[in-house]
Enzyme design. Structure first.
Site: not given
Ligand code: GLV
Length: 308
Positions: A223, A271
């Protein structure tokens, strides 16, 4: 009884169609278009707004639409609501492939050759083989443990670090804050796959970078909040960190005026390292709904106290 989809990911219609294929008799509604809030007992969520659960007086289960639950405001979820996450083989193999791509891109100098190409400059560089390369995985849970084992199978030297002791074949495992220094010293790559909790927030900081050998490469697929962004820029400036592959950020999308955009040593992906595959994950959501309705134990329930 109906299901609410509270999804800030633009994928609500896709989820709804998939869930309805398996539960055709159940009403699936996309928040905020909810006919009767009292009827909702199960909510599938991705990055909801704060206090989202407070709209639903009879909510029993919050199902994360991903592997992480940090985006669900876990500390404020009332104790009577149970929370689950997705554990899916596709999430693990996609993450492995993304991490492997970063490692190989760096080991084989592709970034330097892209720069050289722009200058029509021809200069063979020393490259690393897999057998010469060491990787430290921070986080040995479902996903990190899988990535570590696959890298071992390929012939990488693999260290792992986790908050509680883990034993994985071929992985040199370290535990606790005391073991962090040993896990990251003398490694070529640090790959962060930790869950975001109070004890891991900001773990990729000045102190950790100083424990690494000069020229270590960072891959952050955990994260954004794991990383102290200014500390990374400072570590890159003094070449303590050679470069970084970042898939997650404090603010997503990354703001246009963010210094990371202009740092040639930072590679940015939006992401996408490992996105939930709806087709392969829907059955565990459907199963959890049926388990809730039958009062049976849920799949992949998390501890709100631990945060994963
Ligand atoms: C992605 O970041 C997830 O938590 O699946």
């Amino acid at each position: 009884m109906s299901i609410a989809l509270i999804l800030n990911s633009g994928r609500a219609e896709e989820w709804k169609a998939e869930i309805n294929k398996h539960l055709p008799e159940i009403k699936v509604e996309v928040y905020p278009q909810i006919e009767n809030y009292d009827e909702i007992e199960f909510a599938l969520c991705w990055k909801p707004e704060e206090d989202y659960y407070a709209h639903f007086p009879n909510l029993k289960v919050i199902q994360s639409a991903g592997a992480g639950i940090d985006h669900l405001f876990p500390k404020s979820i009332p104790a009577h609501i149970r929370t689950c996450r997705i554990v899916d083989p596709m999430l693990k193999s996609d993450m492995f492939e993304h991490v492997l791509t970063c490692l190989m891109h760096s080991m084989k100098n592709f970034s330097a050759y892209a720069t050289d190409k722009a200058k029509k400059h021809w200069e063979p560089l020393v490259y690393k083989s897999i057998a010469q390369t060491s990787v430290t995985i921070l986080g040995l849970g479902e996903i990190g443990g899988y990535v570590a084992e696959r890298l071992v199978q390929l012939g990488f030297k693999v260290n792992g670090w986790s908050s509680s002791p883990k034993s994985l074949q071929g992985v040199n495992a370290f535990t606790g804050i005391g073991g962090l220094g040993s896990a990251v010293e003398n490694t070529d790559f640090i790959v962060n796959v930790l869950p975001l909790t109070d004890s891991t927030r900001g773990i990729l900081n000045h102190e950790l970078f100083n424990l690494c050998a000069k020229g270590t490469v960072l891959v952050n697929v955990g994260r954004g909040e794991h990383l102290v962004e200014e500390h990374l820029l400072a570590a890159i400036a003094r070449k303590q960190i050679a470069h970084a592959y970042l898939d997650v950020f404090h603010q997503e999308p990354l703001p246009v005026d963010h210094p990371f955009w202009n740092c040639s040593a930072i590679f940015i992906t939006p992401h996408v390292a490992s996105r939930t595959n709806i087709g392969s994950s829907v059955m565990q959501v459907v199963d959890n709904y049926s388990r809730m309705a039958a009062g049976r134990p849920l799949l992949n329930e998390v501890s709100l106290e631990k945060g994963y």
